[in-house]
Design a protein around this motif. Structure first.
Motif, PDB file in Angstrom:
ATOM      1  N   UNK A  58      -5.369   9.489   6.823  1.00  4.53           N
ATOM      2  CA  UNK A  58      -6.590   8.872   6.288  1.00  4.53           C
ATOM      3  C   UNK A  58      -6.334   8.162   4.976  1.00  4.53           C
ATOM      4  N   UNK A  59      -5.199   8.433   4.358  1.00  4.32           N
ATOM      5  CA  UNK A  59      -4.888   7.781   3.096  1.00  4.32           C
ATOM      6  C   UNK A  59      -4.000   6.547   3.300  1.00  4.32           C
ATOM      7  N   UNK A  60      -3.739   6.212   4.569  1.00  2.12           N
ATOM      8  CA  UNK A  60      -2.900   5.045   4.839  1.00  2.12           C
ATOM      9  C   UNK A  60      -3.732   3.957   5.508  1.00  2.12           C
ATOM     10  N   UNK A  61      -3.028   2.920   5.919  1.00  5.54           N
ATOM     11  CA  UNK A  61      -3.669   1.806   6.595  1.00  5.54           C
ATOM     12  C   UNK A  61      -4.175   2.233   7.979  1.00  5.54           C
ATOM     13  N   UNK A  62      -3.639   3.348   8.474  1.00  5.02           N
ATOM     14  CA  UNK A  62      -4.030   3.842   9.806  1.00  5.02           C
ATOM     15  C   UNK A  62      -5.279   4.715   9.767  1.00  5.02           C
ATOM     16  N   UNK A  63      -6.009   4.630   8.680  1.00  7.77           N
ATOM     17  CA  UNK A  63      -7.200   5.439   8.531  1.00  7.77           C
ATOM     18  C   UNK A  63      -8.152   5.366   9.733  1.00  7.77           C
TER      19      UNK A  63
END
Lengths: 285, 264
Positions: A58-63
């Motif tokens: 959730x803290x990456x671009x894949x959120x």
């Protein structure tokens, strides 16, 4: 007198304590206990790992992927997830390979289709992961951001900072709700009975039906579930004490007996001033 | 500008035209500062002037939107690609950070580790030192900051001044080229400020390159080689302390120093 008794027997069945005791330790029941514990422990561990991964995702671009996952597993009934995952293997062409496994027989257990056990394990794990993600978030976000900054300023990578600095502190916040999740998991595994997993509920309910003594077996099941959740309660409070101690006071010279008796550590209690300092340095309670 | 004359070999910090925005607000408006090897630069200025933000940019705890920062000739945080700033990989940022010590206003000691464990953590897991090597140098550093008897104490058993001295030892354990101090004494009770300043002064005397953000004018006057005044996201004046405190050139500097003098 005798005829009255028989007449009553037809109308109202008598509760028989001897049946309760007779079946409490029957191998089929004990096997059910073992399957229940194994299933709950595996699913809780896997679910916790999934929860951490979802938190990190959730803290990456894949959120959006993580949010989609949570949306699915919190938005559908666990029973439906079980239905899906215990029946997915034929579609993957894996059923024969899975169900020819003799792993349970080899362990001296009654036959359980591996597809059912595996499907249940996956369903409980995935479902738990969606809830653990939120618990992880609450725990990790409770840590003073200064801790991560200090770790970074020492040249520690994000992963190393998490592992060595953040998670050990977050554990104090995470463990109480994690413990409640596992308590719940021990009981929720009974849903797997609907899909051919011979866990404790399935074993007990089956015997109760075939004997026409469901109440006696219900008491047996209650005793076992209570035993498991109560024992876990002791483990949980031990863990809570341990992590409280090691993050706020340090575990100085604490013997094992001290710990299980909850006496904590022997160092002098902090003065008012040092407590205030601890609050500043991030040692929140 | 005399700063431009510093050769690359003697320059430890070189920040050029650094701009930083928080959302729409520009908090750093073109800050340029060079720090020579072994120099002690003290940054002062009213709160909100951007001095802490600038300091945090120097080890990339804050991102910048424009400008360049090099530490000992190495870019920190960014590469210049076709004239644009591109943020570095985490690993290479960490590598530069490992050479820069930072001391925080709120100490930020790891509360689940003893003083000694706080100090040996990064040397072991970042530099790859053995437990024995790391402990030996940690104990020497604790002795240096006067806390060799507190090696096994947890942070909440230490006073604020003691915690900050452990934090300084923790930063020094990485054998840094440069030390950044972010209002290191502001969270301390007045009677504990002296013990921390003493350690910082000793460090300066040993030749450590230091950039210090502080409200301690006495420290600036006594220890700094150069005092830099910031206001509204810009450096408005810089000079050796004797010159700056006795004969400030800028009206805003005079106002600020006057306010500080009245507060004391």
């Amino acid at each position: 007198m005798a005829s009255t008794g028989m007449y009553m027997g037809v109308l109202a069945q008598q509760f028989q304590w001897n049946i309760v005791w007779q079946f409490l330790f029957k191998p089929a029941i004990v096997q059910g206990v073992i399957i229940t514990v194994v299933l709950a422990v595996l699913a809780q561990i896997t679910g916790t790992v999934i929860g951490l991964l979802i938190y990190l995702l959730r803290r990456t671009i894949l959120r959006p992927v993580a949010d989609f996952y949570i949306w699915i597993f919190r938005g559908t009934p666990l029973l439906v997830q079980l239905l899906f995952l215990t029946n997915i293997f034929p579609y993957l062409g894996l059923t024969r390979a899975l169900n020819s496994s003799t792993i349970f027989n080899d362990l001296g257990f009654q036959y359980i289709p591996l597809s059912a056990f595996l499907g249940a394990f996956l369903a409980f794990s995935f479902n738990e992961g969606a809830y653990m993600a939120e618990i992880m978030r609450a725990g990790i976000d409770a840590i003073d951001p200064g801790q991560m900054e200090a770790a970074k300023s020492l040249g520690m990578s994000y992963g190393l900072s998490m592992r060595r600095v953040i998670l050990p502190q977050a554990a104090r916040v995470i463990i109480p709700p994690l413990g409640n999740e596992f308590n719940s998991m021990l009981k929720t595994t009974s849903l797997a009975s609907a899909f051919g997993v011979l866990e404790l509920y399935n074993a007990g309910a089956g015997i109760g039906q075939s004997l026409f003594q469901p109440l006696e077996l219900a008491v047996d099941l209650s005793i076992w579930y209570l035993l498991m959740t109560t024992l876990w309660g002791f483990v949980q409070s031990y863990l809570e004490r341990r992590f409280n101690a090691s993050t706020t006071d340090g575990m100085t010279n604490t013997t094992f007996l001290d710990r299980i008796l909850g006496r904590g550590n022997k160092s002098p209690s902090p003065t008012k001033e040092t407590t205030a300092e601890a609050a500043i340095s991030g040692g929140r309670r | 500008m005399e700063q431009q004359q510093l050769s690359n070999a003697t320059r430890m910090v070189d920040a050029r035209d650094v701009h930083k925005f928080f959302n729409q607000t520009e908090v750093l408006r073109g800050v340029s500062l060079s720090v020579a090897r072994g120099e002690v630069v003290v940054i002062i200025g009213p709160s909100g002037s951007g001095k802490t933000t600038f300091l945090r940019c120097l080890n990339h705890l804050e991102k910048i939107q424009r400008g360049t920062i090099t530490i000992d000739g190495e870019n920190i945080g960014y590469r210049q690609v076709n004239g644009k700033l591109v943020e570095d990989q985490e690993a290479s940022i960490a590598k530069v950070r490992a050479q820069i010590g930072m001391v925080f206003q709120r100490f930020n000691l790891f509360p689940h580790m003893t003083a000694l464990q706080n100090i040996i953590e990064a040397p072991i897991h970042v530099l790859g030192l053995s437990q024995a090597e790391a402990e030996a140098s940690a104990r020497a550093l604790l002795a240096k900051v006067g806390l060799d008897h507190k090696a096994d104490a947890y942070p909440n058993k230490l006073s604020g001044g003691q915690q900050q001295r452990v934090a300084i030892a923790r930063a020094l354990a990485m054998n840094p080229k440069l030390m950044l101090f972010d209002e290191a004494t502001s969270a301390l009770d007045p009677e504990l400020v002296g013990e921390v300043l003493k350690v910082m002064k000793q460090l300066a005397e040993e030749g450590m390159t230091m950039v210090v953000v502080t409200h301690e004018m006495g420290f600036a006057r006594e220890v700094a080689d150069r005092v830099v005044v910031m206001d509204q996201g810009q450096i408005i004046e810089q000079a050796p302390p004797a010159q700056l405190f006795n004969d400030p050139q800028q009206e805003r500097t005079r106002t600020f120093l006057g306010m500080v003098a009245r507060a004391n």
